[in-house]
Design an enzyme around this catalytic site. Sequence first.
Site, mmCIF file in Angstrom:
data_model
loop_
_atom_site.group_PDB
_atom_site.id
_atom_site.type_symbol
_atom_site.label_atom_id
_atom_site.label_comp_id
_atom_site.label_asym_id
_atom_site.label_seq_id
_atom_site.Cartn_x
_atom_site.Cartn_y
_atom_site.Cartn_z
ATOM 1 N N ASP A 98 0.860 -1.179 0.000
ATOM 2 C CA ASP A 98 0.000 0.000 0.000
ATOM 3 C C ASP A 98 0.900 1.234 0.000
ATOM 4 O O ASP A 98 1.817 1.329 0.815
ATOM 5 C CB ASP A 98 -0.873 -0.013 1.269
ATOM 6 C CG ASP A 98 -2.268 0.505 1.011
ATOM 7 O OD1 ASP A 98 -2.377 1.584 0.390
ATOM 8 O OD2 ASP A 98 -3.241 -0.141 1.431
ATOM 9 N N ASP A 199 -3.038 4.660 -2.440
ATOM 10 C CA ASP A 199 -4.125 5.218 -1.633
ATOM 11 C C ASP A 199 -4.572 6.587 -2.168
ATOM 12 O O ASP A 199 -3.732 7.471 -2.393
ATOM 13 C CB ASP A 199 -3.600 5.374 -0.194
ATOM 14 C CG ASP A 199 -4.681 5.695 0.812
ATOM 15 O OD1 ASP A 199 -5.524 4.824 1.064
ATOM 16 O OD2 ASP A 199 -4.669 6.824 1.349
ATOM 17 N N GLU A 250 -6.330 3.772 -6.021
ATOM 18 C CA GLU A 250 -7.617 3.966 -5.365
ATOM 19 C C GLU A 250 -8.116 5.362 -5.722
ATOM 20 O O GLU A 250 -7.422 6.348 -5.482
ATOM 21 C CB GLU A 250 -7.485 3.838 -3.844
ATOM 22 C CG GLU A 250 -8.849 3.836 -3.175
ATOM 23 C CD GLU A 250 -8.857 4.418 -1.767
ATOM 24 O OE1 GLU A 250 -9.787 4.116 -1.022
ATOM 25 O OE2 GLU A 250 -7.940 5.189 -1.410
ATOM 26 N N HIS A 323 -11.151 -3.020 3.272
ATOM 27 C CA HIS A 323 -11.173 -2.641 4.689
ATOM 28 C C HIS A 323 -12.030 -1.407 4.963
ATOM 29 O O HIS A 323 -12.165 -1.006 6.114
ATOM 30 C CB HIS A 323 -9.742 -2.395 5.161
ATOM 31 C CG HIS A 323 -9.101 -1.252 4.430
ATOM 32 N ND1 HIS A 323 -8.816 -1.301 3.087
ATOM 33 C CD2 HIS A 323 -8.741 -0.020 4.844
ATOM 34 C CE1 HIS A 323 -8.308 -0.151 2.712
ATOM 35 N NE2 HIS A 323 -8.245 0.655 3.747
ATOM 36 N N ASP A 324 -12.565 -0.778 3.918
ATOM 37 C CA ASP A 324 -13.416 0.410 4.097
ATOM 38 C C ASP A 324 -14.895 0.108 3.844
ATOM 39 O O ASP A 324 -15.736 1.007 3.978
ATOM 40 C CB ASP A 324 -12.995 1.518 3.116
ATOM 41 C CG ASP A 324 -11.593 2.028 3.374
ATOM 42 O OD1 ASP A 324 -11.154 2.016 4.538
ATOM 43 O OD2 ASP A 324 -10.929 2.441 2.395
HETATM 44 C C1 NOJ Z 1 -8.339 5.251 1.758
HETATM 45 C C2 NOJ Z 1 -8.074 4.096 2.661
HETATM 46 O O1 NOJ Z 1 -8.536 2.925 2.065
HETATM 47 C C3 NOJ Z 1 -8.729 4.412 3.977
HETATM 48 O O2 NOJ Z 1 -8.744 3.323 4.849
HETATM 49 C C4 NOJ Z 1 -8.023 5.598 4.573
HETATM 50 O O3 NOJ Z 1 -8.699 6.008 5.735
HETATM 51 C C5 NOJ Z 1 -7.968 6.769 3.602
HETATM 52 N N1 NOJ Z 1 -7.665 6.390 2.257
HETATM 53 C C6 NOJ Z 1 -6.925 7.758 4.044
HETATM 54 O O4 NOJ Z 1 -5.648 7.225 3.848
#
Ligand code: NOJ
Length: 553
Positions: A98, A199, A250, A323-324
């Site tokens: 990541d 990210d 992402e 994970h989100d």
């Molecule tokens: C996206 C990540 O997937 C998330 O978990 C994170 O809180 C934010 N970006 C900030 O890095």
Amino acid sequence: MKKNWWKESVVYQIYPRSFKDSNGDGIGDLRGIIEKLDYLKELGIDVIWLSPIYKSPNDDNGYDISDYKDIMNEFGTMADFDELLKLAHEKEIKIMMDLVVNHTSDEHKWFIESRKSKDNKYRDYYIWKKGKNNQPPNNWISCFSGSAWEYDKETDMYYLHLFSKKQPDLNWENPDLRNEVHSMMKWWLDKGIDGFRMDVINFISKNQEFPDGINGDFSKYSMNGPRIHEFLYEINEKVLRDKNLITVGEMPGVNVEEAKLYTGEDRNELNMVFQFEHTDLGNGKYGKWHKNSFKLTELKQILSKWQKGLENEGWNSLYWNNHDQPRVVSRFGNDKEYWKESAKMLATCLHMMKGTPYIYQGEEIGMTNVKFENLNDYKDIEIINAYNDLVVKKGRSHDEMMEGIYDRGRDNARTPMQWDNSENAGFTTGTPWIKLNPNYSKINVANQINDEDSIFNYYKKLIEIRKNNKIVVYGNYDLILDDSEEIYAYVRTLNDEKLLVICNFTGNNINFELPSNIKSEYKKLLISNYDKCNEKTLENISLRPYECRVYHI
Ligand code: NOJ
């Protein structure tokens, strides 16, 4: 379309904190991952995406990095990482790291320096602005609630943080900063890692006028900004080119046209992006904090738009979970009476599409959302800040907000991996950093690994099918039965071969007819989540609750 290994791969995401604890401190770690490599090999995945393992004060569980070249204390040491990489490679599993470079932690040495004075060497590594009439420089609201600007009295200026105030945004306009990031990436590549998941990478270029957004929304000025393609091209040119890596950006707020530019084969930016249109379904007045609701036609329309849009240019990533996100079986399936059937159906629907599939830890055993009655049991900064903002400050009702948290909160994905039915699900011998989902005595790896009919073994079969059928990787996609609110059906085509995928998204028996050109053709059933499929022909089909089938025609 070019053939590439990363198009033919299946990626498994590990959120190390919640995967496997090896030393009893209640927090997952690198040696825990090492213990489970054989498990991942058994599943058949090709690549591990490791959520951040770097040194971090953990304001946002590692997405706030204080040292890019060191390992988080709780996760182990660099020697553990080197060993993990070596052992994974021996098993022909690749590792994608990541890369979190839209922001750092406020405890990163660059930021500690940056905030000291206006003429510090690191001042311009971050985004500092003067306030306006004792107010922040503009009205942007951070992703974690409240103003995106934090006042710093040392120099009487504000710094930008699109996430928490402990995650100051880096200033990509500064070439020195860009060079530092490039050299850090090279440092990891020299170790032998296989790629990067980047990210919120489409946030790094900001409109330098920093205009107010409508209702504080920064997206128009800080997503897919003016220099984003230049920055990504530069990373590619200086760091990634000719190394045959896997890269995925992402990208909240990305659309298909933008994604073609990010992933176009001759553009030398990224291999693929994570888009969010399907996971944003059901958002409303309070952002995502609403009870789950979606229309199947909307879901189909979104996913099909992406399938067709990137069919000849670019490449898709395929995911339900990370994970989100809440657990897919709870969100788009039925985690009660049709738990097993719907988990398998959802897996089929996604894994037979065109793109690189991502499995998030626990998805392969059908882990579900969790309901903690006590707000204190939630650990996620996004949940806590949103509750304080919407309920405590703005007066939304507690019960309504809790419904939103139950259905959409990120901690649904972060309860520990359920390995067996022993205490703490075999995740830790200590006290877990976050509570477990109490259903672990029923839903766990040990129960499923030797059961032919399990969700785990079904995922394994889907991966095998992908490996043995080029059409799953390279075939074109066409939606059929577009208007059905019950059935998701599509056809994949490669030369004169076809796959027919039919999925029932409801808990009812559904009868339907296929378009006439498909009915007449010869068929072989490749996989289904029910053992006996009644039909001998494809004339009139009846699918049982959450039934799915894949035919090779
Ligand atoms: C996206 C990540 O997937 C998330 O978990 C994170 O809180 C934010 N970006 C900030 O890095």
